[in-house]
Scaffold this motif. Structure first.
Motif, short mmCIF file in Angstrom:
data_model
loop_
_atom_site.label_atom_id
_atom_site.label_comp_id
_atom_site.label_asym_id
_atom_site.label_seq_id
_atom_site.Cartn_x
_atom_site.Cartn_y
_atom_site.Cartn_z
N THR A 94 0.79 -1.18 0.00
CA THR A 94 0.10 -0.04 0.07
C THR A 94 1.09 1.14 -0.01
O THR A 94 2.11 1.14 0.03
N ASN A 95 0.21 2.47 0.11
CA ASN A 95 1.06 3.63 0.33
C ASN A 95 1.29 4.04 1.82
O ASN A 95 2.40 4.29 1.99
N MET A 117 10.68 -1.40 5.61
CA MET A 117 10.85 -0.03 5.92
C MET A 117 12.17 0.51 5.62
O MET A 117 12.44 1.58 5.40
N GLU A 118 13.18 -0.37 5.39
CA GLU A 118 14.39 0.05 4.91
C GLU A 118 14.81 0.11 3.55
O GLU A 118 15.44 1.00 2.89
N THR A 123 9.97 -9.59 0.68
CA THR A 123 10.48 -10.95 -0.07
C THR A 123 9.59 -11.93 0.69
O THR A 123 9.41 -12.03 1.98
N ILE A 124 8.77 -12.54 -0.22
CA ILE A 124 7.97 -13.52 0.25
C ILE A 124 8.32 -14.86 -0.57
O ILE A 124 8.28 -15.00 -1.62
N ASP A 125 8.70 -15.93 0.54
CA ASP A 125 9.23 -17.32 -0.09
C ASP A 125 10.05 -17.07 -1.26
O ASP A 125 9.99 -17.72 -2.32
N VAL A 131 7.30 -2.04 -3.34
CA VAL A 131 6.32 -1.39 -3.04
C VAL A 131 6.32 -0.16 -3.75
O VAL A 131 7.21 0.27 -4.26
N ASP A 132 4.97 0.38 -3.76
CA ASP A 132 4.91 1.55 -4.66
C ASP A 132 5.31 2.75 -3.74
O ASP A 132 5.53 2.97 -2.85
#
Length: 309
Positions: A94-95, A117-118, A123-125, A131-132
């Motif tokens: 999300t934003n 955040m950094e 990373t998912i599996d 992210v946008d």
């Protein structure tokens, strides 16, 4: 920009101009914000309203001990219809992500936010997803129930937040306005979305062009190093904190219409940037607050004479 954003936010949230300004600085500098206050002071409302005014997608996670990392970032699941594993993105895509009562989540779930955040990616599996723009985490926590089913944020997590904002109780006049606003709900004005991606990208470019003279950079480094040498501080600020202080000072100067950072920008932002990044000694914590120690640090470091207002 500051006046316009404050005007819209104040239609719903009364008496939070300072917090709104700091949220705006964090947004322009790619930072994240932790808001700490007792229940009922409008933390969640402020985050939601600010996201709406900024014009971005908003999602909220109500953190509890049973929330899993995959509930935040997403997971691969087996679709019985296609007989394939498919990716289900979590609310982090999300934003503006409101991590409500973040200290109620387990350390494992809290740490699921570290990467995004950094690095602005998840990373998912083994699958990495960006992210946008814009992306911002606004987290809240309640200090009153710090020993009741909560998990203190570790310093590694706290260091990811550009600002920690103590949302104090409103003044008498502000609280009167809040009551009157509730009584006259039919006359209540709804805030409008006044920012766009293009507007934000242009503002981000301009704020990063705000000049930080060598004297100011040296001044910031001296303040950061002074936190590590102060007798009342066990753990001082990290180099990341120094970078965050530079960004905060740039944001402050930009919102004031200046093209260069002055010492007052640094001093104004210092507490919000460093207060959550210092660990006082056991002895000092009995007699001093972090704000008092930061006051002593400011007094101990000479302000650049040629840049003094």
């Amino acid at each position: 920009m500051k006046q316009l954003v404050n005007k819209e936010v104040s239609k719903t949230v009364i008496g939070r101009t300072k917090e709104t300004e700091l949220l705006l600085i964090a947004l322009l500098q790619g930072g994240h914000v932790l808001i700490e206050s007792v229940p009922g002071t409008g933390k969640t409302l402020l985050a939601k309203t600010f996201a709406g005014v900024a014009g971005g997608k908003f999602k909220r996670i109500q953190f509890t001990p049973d929330v899993l990392p995959s509930d935040v970032t997403g997971l691969h699941y087996f679709n019985p219809e296609t007989h394939k594993f498919e990716l289900k993105k979590g609310p982090v895509m999300t934003n503006f992500l409101l991590a409500d009562e973040i200290n109620r989540a387990t350390p494992r779930t809290q740490s699921s936010l570290l990467e995004v955040m950094e690095e602005r990616q998840v990373t998912i599996d083994g699958t990495t997803i960006q992210v946008d723009f814009p992306f911002m985490v606004i987290a809240t926590q309640n200090p009153v129930e710090s020993q009741q089913g909560t998990f203190t944020l570790p310093f590694a997590q706290l260091d990811r937040f550009m600002f920690k904002l103590p949302a104090d109780y409103p003044s008498f006049s502000e609280e009167t306005d809040i009551i009157n606003q509730w009584i006259k709900q039919s006359e209540k004005q709804e805030p409008e979305s006044i920012l766009s991606v293009d507007t934000l990208e242009d503002a981000v470019r301009k704020v990063r062009e705000v000049m930080v003279h060598k004297e100011m950079a040296d001044y910031i480094v001296e303040l950061i190093r002074a936190t590590r040498e102060h007798v009342s501080v066990e753990w001082g600020a990290s180099p990341r904190a120094g970078v965050a202080l530079v960004k905060a000072a740039q944001g402050s100067a930009f919102l004031e219409g200046r093209h260069h950072v002055v010492p007052e920008d640094v001093k104004k932002m210092l507490r919000y940037v460093l207060a959550h990044r210092l660990q006082l000694t056991a002895e000092a914590s009995l007699t001093k607050s972090t704000d008092q120690v930061l006051d002593e640090i400011i007094q101990s470091v000479d302000t650049p004479v040629e840049l003094r207002l």
